[in-house]
Design a protein around this motif. Structure first.
Motif, PDB file in Angstrom:
ATOM      1  N   ASP A  41       0.804  -1.223   0.000  1.00 35.54           N
ATOM      2  CA  ASP A  41       0.000   0.000   0.000  1.00 35.54           C
ATOM      3  C   ASP A  41       0.837   1.274   0.000  1.00 35.54           C
ATOM      4  O   ASP A  41       0.371   2.324  -0.420  1.00 35.54           O
ATOM      5  N   TRP A  42       2.039   1.195   0.515  1.00 33.47           N
ATOM      6  CA  TRP A  42       2.983   2.328   0.452  1.00 33.47           C
ATOM      7  C   TRP A  42       4.342   1.730   0.123  1.00 33.47           C
ATOM      8  O   TRP A  42       4.778   0.776   0.799  1.00 33.47           O
ATOM      9  N   GLU A  64       0.490   7.436   0.328  1.00 39.01           N
ATOM     10  CA  GLU A  64       0.161   8.613   1.118  1.00 39.01           C
ATOM     11  C   GLU A  64       1.436   9.349   1.536  1.00 39.01           C
ATOM     12  O   GLU A  64       2.423   8.702   1.890  1.00 39.01           O
ATOM     13  N   THR A  66       4.094  11.033   3.891  1.00 35.68           N
ATOM     14  CA  THR A  66       4.445  10.676   5.272  1.00 35.68           C
ATOM     15  C   THR A  66       5.150  11.839   5.949  1.00 35.68           C
ATOM     16  O   THR A  66       5.890  12.588   5.301  1.00 35.68           O
ATOM     17  N   GLU A  67       4.909  11.978   7.257  1.00 35.03           N
ATOM     18  CA  GLU A  67       5.630  13.023   8.013  1.00 35.03           C
ATOM     19  C   GLU A  67       7.069  12.599   8.285  1.00 35.03           C
ATOM     20  O   GLU A  67       7.912  13.415   8.649  1.00 35.03           O
ATOM     21  N   SER A 101       4.706   5.536  13.187  1.00 37.03           N
ATOM     22  CA  SER A 101       3.466   5.332  12.433  1.00 37.03           C
ATOM     23  C   SER A 101       3.285   6.388  11.344  1.00 37.03           C
ATOM     24  O   SER A 101       3.474   7.577  11.572  1.00 37.03           O
ATOM     25  N   CYS A 102       2.933   5.932  10.154  1.00 39.42           N
ATOM     26  CA  CYS A 102       2.632   6.855   9.052  1.00 39.42           C
ATOM     27  C   CYS A 102       1.135   6.996   8.894  1.00 39.42           C
ATOM     28  O   CYS A 102       0.631   8.047   8.522  1.00 39.42           O
ATOM     29  N   SER A 103       0.412   5.910   9.137  1.00 35.98           N
ATOM     30  CA  SER A 103      -1.036   5.924   8.954  1.00 35.98           C
ATOM     31  C   SER A 103      -1.615   4.818   9.819  1.00 35.98           C
ATOM     32  O   SER A 103      -1.014   3.755   9.971  1.00 35.98           O
ATOM     33  N   LEU A 104      -2.795   5.083  10.395  1.00 32.43           N
ATOM     34  CA  LEU A 104      -3.419   4.080  11.266  1.00 32.43           C
ATOM     35  C   LEU A 104      -3.836   2.848  10.478  1.00 32.43           C
ATOM     36  O   LEU A 104      -4.065   1.790  11.047  1.00 32.43           O
ATOM     37  N   ALA A 105      -3.927   2.979   9.154  1.00 29.05           N
ATOM     38  CA  ALA A 105      -4.350   1.837   8.325  1.00 29.05           C
ATOM     39  C   ALA A 105      -3.233   0.802   8.166  1.00 29.05           C
ATOM     40  O   ALA A 105      -3.493  -0.348   7.812  1.00 29.05           O
ATOM     41  N   ASP A 127       4.837  -0.765   3.186  1.00 27.89           N
ATOM     42  CA  ASP A 127       3.785  -0.864   4.207  1.00 27.89           C
ATOM     43  C   ASP A 127       2.583  -1.584   3.616  1.00 27.89           C
ATOM     44  O   ASP A 127       2.254  -1.390   2.436  1.00 27.89           O
ATOM     45  N   HIS A 129      -1.624  -2.683   4.445  1.00 32.22           N
ATOM     46  CA  HIS A 129      -2.812  -2.514   5.291  1.00 32.22           C
ATOM     47  C   HIS A 129      -3.320  -3.862   5.796  1.00 32.22           C
ATOM     48  O   HIS A 129      -4.296  -3.912   6.527  1.00 32.22           O
TER      49      HIS A 129
END
Ligand code: SME
Length: 157
Positions: A41-42, A64, A66-67, A101-105, A127, A129
């Protein structure tokens, strides 16, 4: 490795050996992986600049934003893979204490170190999901791909 992955690896090899700037070829690698493997997904690269040898800097990626654009060696899964110069697979990121963490998914992650001329030059980070999604075929594909990506990663720094 299954036939689909074998064919995909050949397409990846074609992109890596093809024309264009190193960073553009690495981005095309990310897109091929993300478009063809449902549980990726990433997909992105972190690169190590010779001027900042203890920091991973976000390179080409697909997914997505990422920070985590700069990661110190030791921090998170990526930083740990950089210190250990080893592949780290995390089948369940919720069970991992040293994790950024980059995304909760995101449920699972795999990070592979990249080398060129014996030097650690960056990482390939994926990453998913889906929990525990990486099969022996994924490992075979990604191990082979990581060996191919060392030279363009070194050039893109
Ligand atoms: N999860 C990583 C950070 C990078 S993002 O996944 C894109 C880590 O723990 O190092």
């Amino acid at each position: 490795m299954n036939e689909r992955y074998t064919e995909l690896l050949e397409r990846l090899r074609g992109v890596i050996d093809g024309p264009g700037e190193a960073a553009a070829r690495l981005e095309a690698v990310c897109a091929l992986l993300a478009d063809n493997i449902e549980h990726y997904d990433w997909v992105g690269f972190y690169l190590v600049s010779p001027r900042e040898p203890d920091t991973l800097i976000l390179g080409p990626y697909v997914g997505e934003p990422t920070e985590h654009t700069r990661i110190a060696f030791g921090a998170g899964v990526c930083g740990r893979a950089a210190l250990e110069r080893a592949t780290i697979e995390v089948p369940d990121v919720r069970a991992e204490s040293n994790y950024l963490s980059c995304s909760l998914a995101v449920r699972a992650e795999i990070v592979l170190p990249l080398h060129h001329d014996g030097e650690f030059v960056g990482e390939l980070d994926i990453d998913s999901h889906r929990p525990d999604p990486f099969t022996p075929d994924d490992r075979a594909l990604l191990d082979a791909l990581a060996r191919l990506c060392g030279p363009p990663a070194a050039a893109a720094r």
